[in-house]
Scaffold this motif. Structure first.
Motif, mmCIF file in Angstrom:
data_model
loop_
_atom_site.group_PDB
_atom_site.id
_atom_site.type_symbol
_atom_site.label_atom_id
_atom_site.label_comp_id
_atom_site.label_asym_id
_atom_site.label_seq_id
_atom_site.Cartn_x
_atom_site.Cartn_y
_atom_site.Cartn_z
ATOM 1 N N HIS A 154 0.812 -1.216 0.000
ATOM 2 C CA HIS A 154 0.000 0.000 0.000
ATOM 3 C C HIS A 154 0.848 1.271 0.000
ATOM 4 C CE1 HIS A 154 -3.492 -2.490 0.550
ATOM 5 N NE2 HIS A 154 -2.976 -3.037 1.632
ATOM 6 N N LYS A 155 2.098 1.150 -0.396
ATOM 7 C CA LYS A 155 2.962 2.319 -0.516
ATOM 8 C C LYS A 155 3.488 2.420 -1.943
ATOM 9 C CE LYS A 155 4.559 1.996 4.311
ATOM 10 N NZ LYS A 155 3.854 3.180 4.829
ATOM 11 N N PHE A 156 4.244 3.481 -2.204
ATOM 12 C CA PHE A 156 4.844 3.685 -3.522
ATOM 13 C C PHE A 156 6.333 3.952 -3.335
ATOM 14 C CE2 PHE A 156 0.418 4.675 -4.186
ATOM 15 C CZ PHE A 156 0.139 4.137 -5.432
ATOM 16 N N LEU A 157 7.128 3.427 -4.271
ATOM 17 C CA LEU A 157 8.570 3.631 -4.241
ATOM 18 C C LEU A 157 8.929 4.839 -5.102
ATOM 19 C CD1 LEU A 157 11.244 2.209 -3.200
ATOM 20 C CD2 LEU A 157 11.463 1.376 -5.546
ATOM 21 N N VAL A 158 9.615 5.799 -4.514
ATOM 22 C CA VAL A 158 10.087 6.959 -5.284
ATOM 23 C C VAL A 158 11.605 6.858 -5.405
ATOM 24 C CG1 VAL A 158 8.173 8.453 -4.639
ATOM 25 C CG2 VAL A 158 10.180 8.409 -3.199
ATOM 26 N N LYS B 48 16.765 0.673 -0.873
ATOM 27 C CA LYS B 48 17.478 0.614 -2.146
ATOM 28 C C LYS B 48 16.587 -0.059 -3.173
ATOM 29 C CE LYS B 48 21.731 2.136 -1.145
ATOM 30 N NZ LYS B 48 22.417 3.231 -1.878
ATOM 31 N N GLU B 49 16.509 0.520 -4.365
ATOM 32 C CA GLU B 49 15.749 -0.126 -5.433
ATOM 33 C C GLU B 49 16.438 -1.457 -5.731
ATOM 34 O OE1 GLU B 49 14.400 -1.525 -9.102
ATOM 35 O OE2 GLU B 49 16.443 -0.765 -8.856
ATOM 36 N N PRO B 50 15.715 -2.597 -5.598
ATOM 37 C CA PRO B 50 16.388 -3.904 -5.600
ATOM 38 C C PRO B 50 17.041 -4.295 -6.913
ATOM 39 C CG PRO B 50 13.996 -4.160 -5.607
ATOM 40 C CD PRO B 50 14.267 -2.712 -5.387
ATOM 41 N N ALA B 51 16.526 -3.848 -8.045
ATOM 42 C CA ALA B 51 17.073 -4.291 -9.330
ATOM 43 C C ALA B 51 18.409 -3.632 -9.645
ATOM 44 C CB ALA B 51 16.063 -4.013 -10.445
ATOM 45 N N PHE B 52 18.544 -2.325 -9.344
ATOM 46 C CA PHE B 52 19.743 -1.588 -9.757
ATOM 47 C C PHE B 52 20.468 -0.921 -8.581
ATOM 48 C CE2 PHE B 52 16.616 -1.476 -13.226
ATOM 49 C CZ PHE B 52 17.314 -2.193 -14.185
ATOM 50 N N GLY B 53 19.932 -1.066 -7.364
ATOM 51 C CA GLY B 53 20.604 -0.541 -6.189
ATOM 52 C C GLY B 53 20.550 0.965 -6.042
ATOM 53 N N LEU B 54 19.548 1.617 -6.634
ATOM 54 C CA LEU B 54 19.437 3.075 -6.551
ATOM 55 C C LEU B 54 18.802 3.484 -5.220
ATOM 56 C CD1 LEU B 54 18.070 3.731 -10.157
ATOM 57 C CD2 LEU B 54 20.426 3.913 -9.371
ATOM 58 N N THR C 275 5.442 -3.324 -9.701
ATOM 59 C CA THR C 275 6.433 -2.992 -10.733
ATOM 60 C C THR C 275 7.848 -3.143 -10.199
ATOM 61 O OG1 THR C 275 4.860 -1.404 -11.671
ATOM 62 C CG2 THR C 275 7.140 -1.229 -12.389
ATOM 63 N N VAL C 276 8.049 -2.791 -8.922
ATOM 64 C CA VAL C 276 9.367 -2.964 -8.303
ATOM 65 C C VAL C 276 9.768 -4.443 -8.338
ATOM 66 C CG1 VAL C 276 10.682 -2.742 -6.162
ATOM 67 C CG2 VAL C 276 9.058 -0.959 -6.826
ATOM 68 N N LEU C 277 8.838 -5.314 -7.965
ATOM 69 C CA LEU C 277 9.144 -6.743 -7.905
ATOM 70 C C LEU C 277 9.418 -7.319 -9.294
ATOM 71 C CD1 LEU C 277 7.384 -9.272 -5.565
ATOM 72 C CD2 LEU C 277 8.050 -9.921 -7.864
ATOM 73 N N VAL C 278 8.554 -6.984 -10.265
ATOM 74 C CA VAL C 278 8.729 -7.583 -11.595
ATOM 75 C C VAL C 278 9.963 -7.024 -12.295
ATOM 76 C CG1 VAL C 278 6.274 -8.076 -11.847
ATOM 77 C CG2 VAL C 278 7.148 -5.913 -12.690
ATOM 78 N N THR C 279 10.321 -5.769 -12.018
ATOM 79 C CA THR C 279 11.564 -5.226 -12.582
ATOM 80 C C THR C 279 12.769 -5.982 -12.028
ATOM 81 O OG1 THR C 279 10.552 -3.039 -12.765
ATOM 82 C CG2 THR C 279 12.943 -3.148 -12.883
ATOM 83 N N HIS C 280 12.742 -6.255 -10.746
ATOM 84 C CA HIS C 280 13.802 -7.047 -10.118
ATOM 85 C C HIS C 280 13.859 -8.439 -10.734
ATOM 86 C CE1 HIS C 280 15.826 -8.389 -6.094
ATOM 87 N NE2 HIS C 280 16.643 -8.399 -7.114
ATOM 88 N N LEU C 281 12.680 -9.026 -10.953
ATOM 89 C CA LEU C 281 12.620 -10.372 -11.536
ATOM 90 C C LEU C 281 13.185 -10.384 -12.953
ATOM 91 C CD1 LEU C 281 11.679 -13.325 -11.478
ATOM 92 C CD2 LEU C 281 9.428 -12.521 -12.243
ATOM 93 N N LYS C 282 12.830 -9.384 -13.743
ATOM 94 C CA LYS C 282 13.317 -9.355 -15.126
ATOM 95 C C LYS C 282 14.833 -9.188 -15.174
ATOM 96 C CE LYS C 282 12.773 -7.046 -19.561
ATOM 97 N NZ LYS C 282 12.173 -5.935 -20.321
#
Length: 690
Positions: free
Chosen positions: A428-432, A448-454, A479-486
């Motif tokens: 129920h939150k959003f990642l900025v 940290k954004e999990p896919a790219f560590g930002l 979207t955060v999860l699927v980006t990490h998965l891809k």
């Protein structure tokens, strides 16, 4: 329809632009040239028909972009209506007659009472000016302002979807264009509504001129008495005003409808029935209240009771339909539970691990709800299709399990049963994500954004608009999860390509290219050897989409060469354009770091074969110096804004890549054979043995 008539209509459509141009010019001609009454009748009918079609069309449009020509059409129709008004005035004042259409409107609406007709005309004009046109103009003005204010945020959302792979470049371009067209539409409507308001004012003035001018001209010429002229021109004037203002009112209502559409993907009629008549409780209560009013003394009973009964019947039918829908959903859930139980049983019975799986904490279970618009299952299906398109591999179904041992908001990604990545998201939150220009000025949970560590921040939904206006990239949890998965699939694609997946790729190819498959397998190479070459390509992010070229190259060289590492280099040479294209800059130039001759000789003279492939056997101190030189050259190129690759000779390319793969996993090493002759190369640094 006869064939000749259909052919004629088709030919007319080919010249539609020219015909429309003549029609618009003809509108101006109507104002200047005198017109016989029969032609005026025809054009008044055309005006009424087009106005009616415009109103009906707005009821079936799903968004303003489906009728983007409306502001310009509004101007043309206004000029057309004014031209007809002027032509009718010319006929009224010169001949005392304006055709049958105007006479019919006057007779039907007013009867013999011209005062009633005048009042109706004034009311229609006031409704159009004060209510419909004024409201539509205000909505257009506010819509244009809010659309422009929201445009940066929507652009960020499009960029986020594009970067995560949920949409491709073409879809992103279309969405950006739609944003611009929507803003332009509301801005144009804000100005176009002024034409309608001016048209209404002009209609009143022309009506007064017709009345006063007709009375004065025909009474002074002695053709009619004053009372006769008042009666005659009062009728014509009212008819002329009505025949002009009614089409104008239709278009004003149409403009109000189209600018007040609040989005959605359904027409006005479908949305109206779905939202107004969807709750049986509301209709039942309304039926009781309306029927009760009918029994109050002095109120007519029959109409109130009849309408109340009709609403109550509709509420009852909706209630019965809702019951059937609930029963159907319960049955579907029961079937789904049975299916899940079967899946669990099959999983328990099976002892092999899944190629790739995701385990989630109980707090993330809502993401798996297939009824949700942002279901994780649908996103994973999309990712599997993207991997097939972009990398050429067929990803097995990805199993999602809940794991009560995990933290509520945590997830773990596994390949062949082994954990390779984990992360934490909040449903129920959003990642900025900070674009890098400033520190976060929002309250939230640092992460940290999990896919790219930002650097990123989890924020509440109430802060989303503020973050959008501040220029942050906003990403939804799924979207955060699927980006990490891809990203994980891209890095580990070579591990996911087993013999079974390789056979599936080759079997699919053999349906169209059976000759090359039959020549290569199993006569020249085994399936396992082909798999090894494909894994070598995927390990360095080389897509295997051009499987035909890969197999043809193997068939040409595997007769005399059995080393899969060398065969991989031959395949890379055949795929040179596919490999290089992702590393070219905007001008089509390849920025490279070259290898010092002394270092190249050192690596080439110490290459040894191992289970992991060719690798130079050097002293640790030498390797440290080489890594330091690579890091220094790469950092210098990055400071200049260059995206660089290392360019080495074919002899040492594989060994050098294997040497640096652990320390510099993202560093690309190309050989001179892999750069097409027509691709310009610019040397921006050198790796030296210091």
């Amino acid at each position: 329809m006869p064939q000749s008539l259909r052919a004629s209509l088709y030919n007319l459509r080919k010249y539609a632009e020219v015909l429309i141009a003549f029609a618009v010019v003809g509108v101006i001609a109507i104002i200047i040239l005198p017109m016989p009454s029969f032609l005026l009748d025809l054009l008044l009918t055309v005006n009424l028909a087009i106005s009616m079609m415009i109103l009906i069309l707005t009821l079936f449009t799903k968004s303003v972009l489906e009728f983007s020509i409306f502001p310009s059409l509004l101007l043309v129709m206004t000029m057309f209506r004014l031209g007809l008004n002027i032509s009718s005035t010319r006929l009224i004042l010169s001949k005392g007659d304006a055709g049958e259409v105007i006479n019919a409107f006057a007779t039907f609406v007013t009867g013999n009472n011209y005062v009633v007709g005048a009042v109706i005309f004034i009311i229609i004009t006031i409704v159009q000016m004060v209510v419909v046109t004024n409201g539509a103009g205000r909505v257009s003005e506010v819509g244009a302002r809010f659309t422009l204010d929201a445009m940066p945020g929507k652009q960020m959302a499009i960029d986020a979807d594009l970067n995560s792979g949920l949409i491709n470049e073409e879809v992103a371009k279309k969405r950006r264009l739609d944003l611009q067209r929507e803003a332009d539409f509301y801005g144009s409507m804000d100005g176009a509504s002024k034409f309608v308001k001016g048209d209404a004012v002009a209609g009143i003035i022309i009506t007064l001129i017709n009345l006063a001018g007709g009375i004065i001209i025909f009474s002074m010429q002695g053709e009619m008495t004053i009372m006769e002229s008042i009666g005659h021109f009062g009728k014509l004037t009212i008819g002329d005003g009505l025949v002009s203002q009614i089409p104008s009112l239709l278009i004003s209502v149409a403009s109000g409808l189209i600018v007040t559409r609040s989005g959605g993907d359904e027409s006005f009629g479908k949305t109206f029935t779905k939202e107004l008549f969807s709750t049986w409780k509301v209709m039942m209560i309304g039926a009781v209240v309306i029927s009760a009013i009918g029994f109050i003394p002095a109120f007519p009973t029959i109409p109130f009771v009849a309408i109340g009964s009709f609403i109550g019947l509709g509420g009852y039918l909706i209630y019965e339909n809702d019951k059937d829908e609930i029963v159907r959903k319960v049955e579907e859930k029961e079937k789904e539970k049975i299916s899940k139980i079967k899946d669990v049983d099959e999983t328990v019975r099976s002892y092999h691990v899944e190629p790739i799986s995701i385990e989630i904490g109980y707090g993330l279970i809502p993401l798996v709800d297939e009824g949700s618009d942002s279901s994780l299952v649908s996103h994973i299906t999309s990712i599997r299709k993207q991997c097939a398109t972009e990398m050429g591999i067929l990803i097995n179904p990805i199993r999602i399990r809940d794991n009560l041992q995990l933290e509520p908001n945590s997830y773990v990604m596994k390949i062949k049963g082994n954990e390779i990545a984990r992360g934490e998201i909040y449903v129920h939150k959003f990642l900025v994500i900070d674009p890098g220009t400033q520190d976060f000025d929002l309250q939230g949970i640092p992460t940290k954004e999990p896919a790219f560590g930002l650097a990123a921040l989890w924020i509440e939904e109430k802060d989303k608009e503020r973050a959008d206006l501040s220029g942050y990239t906003i990403v939804e949890p799924v979207t955060v999860l699927v980006t990490h998965l891809k990203e994980l699939i891209r890095k580990h694609a070579f591990e996911l390509l087993g013999r079974q997946e390789t056979k599936a790729l080759i079997d699919e190819l053999s349906e169209k290219y059976s000759v090359i498959v039959e020549e290569l397998i199993p006569g020249i190479m085994t399936l396992g050897e082909v798999q090894k070459v494909l894994q070598n390509l995927l390990k360095e992010n080389v897509p295997i989409t051009d499987l035909v070229t890969i197999l043809e190259t193997l068939a040409d060289n595997a007769v005399s060469i059995k080393d899969t590492e060398i065969l991989t280099e031959h395949v890379r040479h055949a795929l040179q354009r596919t490999i290089v294209k992702d590393y070219l800059d905007q001008t089509g130039e390849l920025k490279v770091l070259t290898i010092d001759g002394q270092l190249e000789d050192l690596i080439g003279g110490n290459i040894h074969k191992s289970m992991g492939g060719s690798i130079p056997v050097l002293e640790p101190e030498m390797i440290t110096r080489i890594f330091g030189s690579i890091q220094s050259a790469f950092d210098e190129a990055m400071m200049k804004g260059y995206q660089t690759v290392i360019l080495a000779s074919p002899k040492i390319r594989t060994a050098l890549k294997n040497l640096i793969s652990m320390t510099f996993p993202q560093m690309v090493v190309l050989s001179l054979n892999e750069v097409p002759n027509d691709v310009p190369i610019e040397v921006v640094g050198m790796v030296e043995f210091r």
